[in-house]
Design a protein around this motif. Structure first.
Motif, PDB file in Angstrom:
ATOM      1  N   LYS A 170       3.639   0.439  -0.700  1.00 32.69           N
ATOM      2  CA  LYS A 170       3.313  -0.870  -1.217  1.00 32.69           C
ATOM      3  C   LYS A 170       1.807  -1.071  -1.108  1.00 32.69           C
ATOM      4  O   LYS A 170       1.209  -0.646  -0.123  1.00 32.69           O
ATOM      5  CB  LYS A 170       4.012  -1.930  -0.373  1.00 32.69           C
ATOM      6  CG  LYS A 170       4.954  -2.812  -1.152  1.00 32.69           C
ATOM      7  CD  LYS A 170       5.623  -3.797  -0.224  1.00 32.69           C
ATOM      8  CE  LYS A 170       6.523  -4.728  -1.008  1.00 32.69           C
ATOM      9  NZ  LYS A 170       7.367  -5.563  -0.178  1.00 32.69           N
ATOM     10  N   ARG A 173       3.251   0.337  -6.874  1.00 33.31           N
ATOM     11  CA  ARG A 173       2.935   0.978  -5.599  1.00 33.31           C
ATOM     12  C   ARG A 173       1.797   1.962  -5.779  1.00 33.31           C
ATOM     13  O   ARG A 173       1.387   2.237  -6.908  1.00 33.31           O
ATOM     14  CB  ARG A 173       4.161   1.735  -5.081  1.00 33.31           C
ATOM     15  CG  ARG A 173       5.325   0.826  -4.756  1.00 33.31           C
ATOM     16  CD  ARG A 173       6.556   1.627  -4.396  1.00 33.31           C
ATOM     17  NE  ARG A 173       7.661   0.765  -4.077  1.00 33.31           N
ATOM     18  CZ  ARG A 173       7.920   0.278  -2.851  1.00 33.31           C
ATOM     19  NH1 ARG A 173       7.151   0.614  -1.834  1.00 33.31           N
ATOM     20  NH2 ARG A 173       8.929  -0.517  -2.642  1.00 33.31           N
ATOM     21  N   ILE A 219       7.991  -2.996  -8.352  1.00 31.27           N
ATOM     22  CA  ILE A 219       6.734  -3.269  -7.667  1.00 31.27           C
ATOM     23  C   ILE A 219       5.752  -2.167  -8.031  1.00 31.27           C
ATOM     24  O   ILE A 219       6.143  -1.016  -8.171  1.00 31.27           O
ATOM     25  CB  ILE A 219       6.989  -3.251  -6.146  1.00 31.27           C
ATOM     26  CG1 ILE A 219       7.836  -4.447  -5.746  1.00 31.27           C
ATOM     27  CG2 ILE A 219       5.685  -3.212  -5.360  1.00 31.27           C
ATOM     28  CD1 ILE A 219       8.309  -4.375  -4.312  1.00 31.27           C
ATOM     29  N   SER A 261      -1.365  -2.983  -0.119  1.00 31.03           N
ATOM     30  CA  SER A 261      -1.687  -4.088   0.772  1.00 31.03           C
ATOM     31  C   SER A 261      -3.111  -3.956   1.255  1.00 31.03           C
ATOM     32  O   SER A 261      -3.655  -2.858   1.340  1.00 31.03           O
ATOM     33  CB  SER A 261      -0.731  -4.098   1.969  1.00 31.03           C
ATOM     34  OG  SER A 261      -1.068  -3.056   2.856  1.00 31.03           O
ATOM     35  N   ASP A 307      10.204   0.838  -9.584  1.00 26.24           N
ATOM     36  CA  ASP A 307       8.845   0.689  -9.086  1.00 26.24           C
ATOM     37  C   ASP A 307       7.913   1.579  -9.889  1.00 26.24           C
ATOM     38  O   ASP A 307       8.334   2.576 -10.478  1.00 26.24           O
ATOM     39  CB  ASP A 307       8.785   1.077  -7.607  1.00 26.24           C
ATOM     40  CG  ASP A 307       9.441   0.029  -6.736  1.00 26.24           C
ATOM     41  OD1 ASP A 307       9.711  -1.084  -7.237  1.00 26.24           O
ATOM     42  OD2 ASP A 307       9.701   0.315  -5.553  1.00 26.24           O
TER      43      ASP A 307
END
Length: 909
Positions: free
Chosen positions: A545, A539, A537, A547, A581
RNA sequence: GGGCAGUUAGCUCAGCGGUAGAGCACUGUCCUCACACGACAGGGGUCACAGGUUCGAAUCCUGUACUGCCCACCA
């Protein structure tokens, strides 16, 4: 002539338009021949614009597609989008809310129309973004999980599994999202640790005895209790088993049952049993034939069965129950526990007993496990395969029905004539939702994609379709099959299927990757792809994360606008280690942006040193007799060859970051910093043959490097290749249509690399001396050297004194007249040779002394280490001879250096 | 409770049996005729800890400690 700095905008626009106009990425099915290299895109949900995770995912696929195309494969990358079920419906409901509407007010048909419109807009946004990223997608094959061909695939799969008895309907405990108003599958529930309490409440015996105390985290569910369970081996409660208790507030008698599942160390060792609202309790109820009482409705409010509490929210009911129980609550403890939440809306999940459709997964998982074990399917990195396998082994049935409107409607129809009595009065043909399956619970269905004709039983034609839709992942699971026209045995399916690799993030290995494997194996008997590249992912730099709510999202489009697509892609690529990540911030692009500029300028330099019109056939290497090549040429060719091999090895192992890094290091640290600098000597001169040789090597090595770099940086490499290709003697229209470089001759040569290495060490040593003593860079020095007893070194220095002169900025380099240091000179020692630079009056000799003393200390430290090693007989005896030789050489080198520096220090007085 | 990763330079990470690397940041010199989005040089790490295997371990094994993720029916 190229601009001084790379300006991405116009270059990107030019090539994107060209690729599109030429349909460069389209592939046609053939009747045989070599297998094509095929990837199907993980279809993004039509929920809005793409985020940086999509950029990573698609960049990786693009690298693979372009790489394999350059290496001669027919490639096909199929684009598409996913209707996205609950996620997309939520987006639309949010829009409706802004208009103060609910979907029920709008009605199913109108709602779906709006969804279709939204989907159209969204698809074009997504495809536009992918094009901007440079994705080599075969746009003629664009698919959507809810278009007509895909709908047929979904129906066929449903029919097939139903026919095999693998799809069933039943009343079971499911995860219910109160906000989304639908059931979810087990893997769509995310658990998070929350602070909670454990209430100890007393249930008195029906006979007036003291009864017992149960402990619960959810007091409100007690309204639906139908038993209390204790462990059969728990002596404390043995005499109560079989007796009944009076449920407080409800005044209902409930039995005490003995069940092995009860842990007598937890709480009070007595569990209240609420079969309708807890999965464990449901199982206990099955074992003891206990009734279920649903006290919480699908809307999250207490139902009529909750008596005086009906209508209250779960939270309010809890407060009221606790208040009403009063003294019957004997203890309240803090009790952190994990709570299931909806993966789409984050609301707390309510376990609820309801009628749903399920797929039996055990029989589907077995072939998938076998495929993994036999190596027919592999995950990269391999460690993800362990998790994948564990999940398959412990797989549970899959709840596939969703009580929403956006999705593939379950292809089951009920005849109103035959089912008059069982279908609830509340159901109309158009309206459904909520607890729809309850109303058709007992009805007998007929499977059909379209509305069926007359009913075989009653001849009626009044049908109601099952109101639910399928889990969006049901159609996603068919994606690799469906995009090529399955269930029809199309030409495309025959040629392109199965695909080569699936590229996706680890967060959907179970949701998606596993389902595709299972469906592919079940429906067509083979894996849909043998490899899955699992990436991480993206980041933020703090490891969080990205968002919207945290406000730390990075918009890929903005990054591409500001720094160029190639730099952006490369910034992700260099960090794209398997399964890991990627911490990312805007400044992550700085390095890659600079690299793009370096690529640009190195090509610019090469072009500046070529004639305006290329010679017939360009500057091929094979035309050049090897005798015209000098040391640097042979060295860079060997390095280049090694880089090509490294990049190939890495890409084929899906190690994209390492492949990108290999190209970066080669181009910048080897080609630019050393080779180009050395080539300048000949380029500035008039020597015909040498100049031509340098030109040929530069052109060939750079062109090939650009080709290999193309999968990572498609735009800039196209632009530069175009300018370079006539000189390289390449006819291809574009990099994309060219063949990856291949060298016929093996350039690796230990002699060449050793000689070059020695020269590089000498240059660095002289430069270091200059730099540390603050000798002005512009000042060209006269230098003398001493080669000790190494005549080979002397020959090397004399043969390639031009290299040293040029790179170390010397005016002259001659053997020292005698063994002593020339007066007033400073010293540089490297590769067994000593260089003296007369600098009387220019440098501070105190500084020179200090510098040399420090160097001496360093050398002695190193030397001590090596000597310890070499004096260890075990090492000399057992280590490979090569290692011993290396250590000895190092020791000799260091001790020679030590002697030289000592001499110099002595002569400094 | 089980499983899987990770712990290396100030930061972000490579390396995964031969004695530590990159990018960014930092220091110094230089706008040297491709590139200051540059060149050259430099400083900075007992590779989490403890054992073990090995001639040799950041690298392999065992254990410990943190960190993250996944799975699991923690009333």
């Amino acid at each position: 002539m190229l601009e001084k700095a790379y300006a991405p905008r116009s270059v990107e626009a030019k090539w994107a338009a060209l690729w599109k106009a030429k349909k460069s990425f389209h592939a046609e099915a053939k009747d045989g021949g070599e297998r094509p290299y095929v990837i199907v895109i993980p279809p993004p949900n039509v929920t809005g614009a793409l985020h940086i995770g999509h950029a990573l995912n698609n960049m990786l696929q693009d690298v693979l597609i372009r790489y394999h195309r350059l290496h001669g494969r027919v490639t096909c990358w199929v684009p598409g989008t996913d209707h996205g079920g609950i996620a997309t419906q939520s987006v639309m409901e949010k829009q409706l809310r802004a208009e103060k509407l609910t979907r029920h007010q709008v009605g199913r048909e109108k709602f779906l129309e709006r969804m279709q419109q939204w989907t159209r807009d969204c698809k074009s946004t997504i495809l536009g973004q992918l094009a901007r990223l440079g994705c080599a997608l075969d746009l003629d094959r664009e698919a959507f999980t809810m278009d007509e061909p895909r709908a047929r695939a979904v129906y066929k799969a449903f029919e097939d599994l139903w026919g095999k008895g693998l799809i069933k309907r039943g009343e079971r405990m499911v995860n219910w999202c109160v906000r989304c108003g639908t059931a979810l599958s087990d893997i769509e529930v995310e658990y998070e640790e929350r602070k909670g309490k454990l209430w100890h409440m007393r249930y008195p015996g029906s006979d007036g005895s003291e009864g017992l105390v149960v402990a619960t985290t959810r007091p409100e569910t007690m309204l639906g209790d139908t038993a209390v369970a204790v462990n059969p081996r728990d002596g404390r409660y043995a005499k109560l088993v079989g007796k009944t208790l009076t449920l407080p507030l409800m005044d209902r008698n409930i039995p005490v049952v003995a069940d092995d599942s009860v842990d007598f160390a937890f709480g009070t060792g007595a569990v209240k049993v609420t079969p309708a609202h807890d999965p464990n309790d449901f199982e206990i109820s099955q074992r003891h034939q206990l009734p279920s009482i649903k006290v919480i409705g699908p809307d999250g409010r207490m139902s009529a069965a909750a008596g005086p509490y009906a209508g209250l929210s779960r939270e309010a009911a809890r407060d009221k129950v606790v208040e009403d129980l009063g003294a019957r609550i004997e203890k309240i403890e803090d009790h952190p526990h994990s709570v299931g939440t909806c993966y789409r809306c984050n609301q707390v999940i309510e376990p609820l007993l309801s009628w749903q459709w399920f797929v039996s997964m055990k029989p589907l998982a077995e072939p998938a496990i076998k495929a993994l074990d036999e190596g027919r399917f592999k995950l990269f990195p391999e460690s993800k395969g362990i998790e994948y396998r564990n999940w398959l082994v412990g797989i549970k049935d899959w709840c596939i029905s969703r009580q929403i409107w956006w999705g593939h409607r379950i292809p089951v129809w009920y005849c109103m004539g035959c089912n008059k009595d069982v279908i609830g009065a509340g159901t109309t043909k158009e309206e459904s939702g909520g607890f729809s399956l309850h109303q058709v619970a007992g009805a007998k269905g007929v499977i059909s994609l379209e509305r069926p004709g007359n009913c075989a039983a009653c001849r009626g034609d009044d049908w109601i379709q099952d109101p639910d839709v399928l889990d969006t992942w049901f159609s996603s699971g068919l994606w690799p099959l469906a995009v090529f026209g399955w269930p029809d045995e199309t030409k495309d399916l025959k040629y392109f299927y199965p695909t080569q690799v699936l590229v996706t993030g680890y967060e959907i290995i179970y949701l998606w990757v596993a389902r595709m494997q299972m469906m592919g194996l079940e429906l067509r008997g083979e894996v849909p792809f043998p490899h899955a590249l699992i990436h991480g992912i993206v980041r933020d730099k703090a490891g969080k994360k990205m968002s919207k709510s945290l406000g730390n999202v990075i918009d890929p489009l903005v990054m591409m606008d500001k720094h160029g697509t190639d730099a952006f892609r490369f910034s992700l690529a260099v960090q794209a280690h398997l399964g890991r990540d990627i911490p990312f911030a805007e400044d992550s692009i700085t390095g890659p942006r600079n690299f793009a500029n370096k690529v640009w300028n190195s090509t610019r330099f090469v072009l500046m040193n070529l004639p305006e019109t290329p010679p017939e056939g360009g500057y091929p290497l094979d035309k050049l007799s090897h005798c015209c090549l000098e040391l640097a040429d042979k060295w860079i060719l060997a390095e280049y060859q090694a880089t090509l091999a490294e990049v190939r090895k890495r890409v084929e192992a899906y190690e994209i970051a390492q492949a990108a890094d290999a190209l970066y290091t080669f181009l910048w640290d080897k080609f630019c910093d050393w080779y180009v600098e050395l080539a300048k000597i000949r380029l500035a001169g008039i020597d015909g043959e040498g100049k031509e040789a340098a030109r040929a090597v530069m052109v060939q090595v750079l062109t090939g490097t650009l080709q290999m770099l193309h999968p990572f940086m498609p735009y800039i490499t196209e632009e530069l290749f175009e300018a370079l290709k006539p000189f390289a003697g390449i006819n291809a229209d574009s990099v994309l249509d060219s063949k990856a470089p291949a060298l016929e001759f093996d350039w690796a040569d230990p002699e060449t690399s050793a000689r070059m290495k020695a020269l590089m060490e000498m240059v660095v040593a002289i430069r270091t001396t200059r730099s540390e003593l603050n000798v002005p860079p512009k000042l060209k020095l006269k230098a003398f050297f001493q080669n000790g007893h190494d005549e080979g070194k002397k020959a090397l220095i004399q043969e390639r004194s031009d290299y040293i002169l040029h790179l170390a900025r010397l005016e002259s380099l001659a053997p020292a007249a005698d063994a002593n240091r020339p007066a007033g000179s400073v010293t540089a020692v490297a590769a067994g040779c000593t260089f003296y630079l007369p600098l009387e009056g220019v440098v501070d000799f105190q500084k020179e002394r200090a510098r040399l003393e420090k160097e001496l200390v360093d050398i002695e430290k190193q030397l001590a280490g090596i000597q310890t090693r070499l004096s260890n007989l075990d090492f000399v005896k057992r280590a490979p001879a090569e290692e011993v030789r290396k250590a000895q050489a190092q020791r000799d080198d260091l001790s020679a250096k030590k002697v030289r520096i000592r001499e110099t220090l002595a002569s400094l007085g």
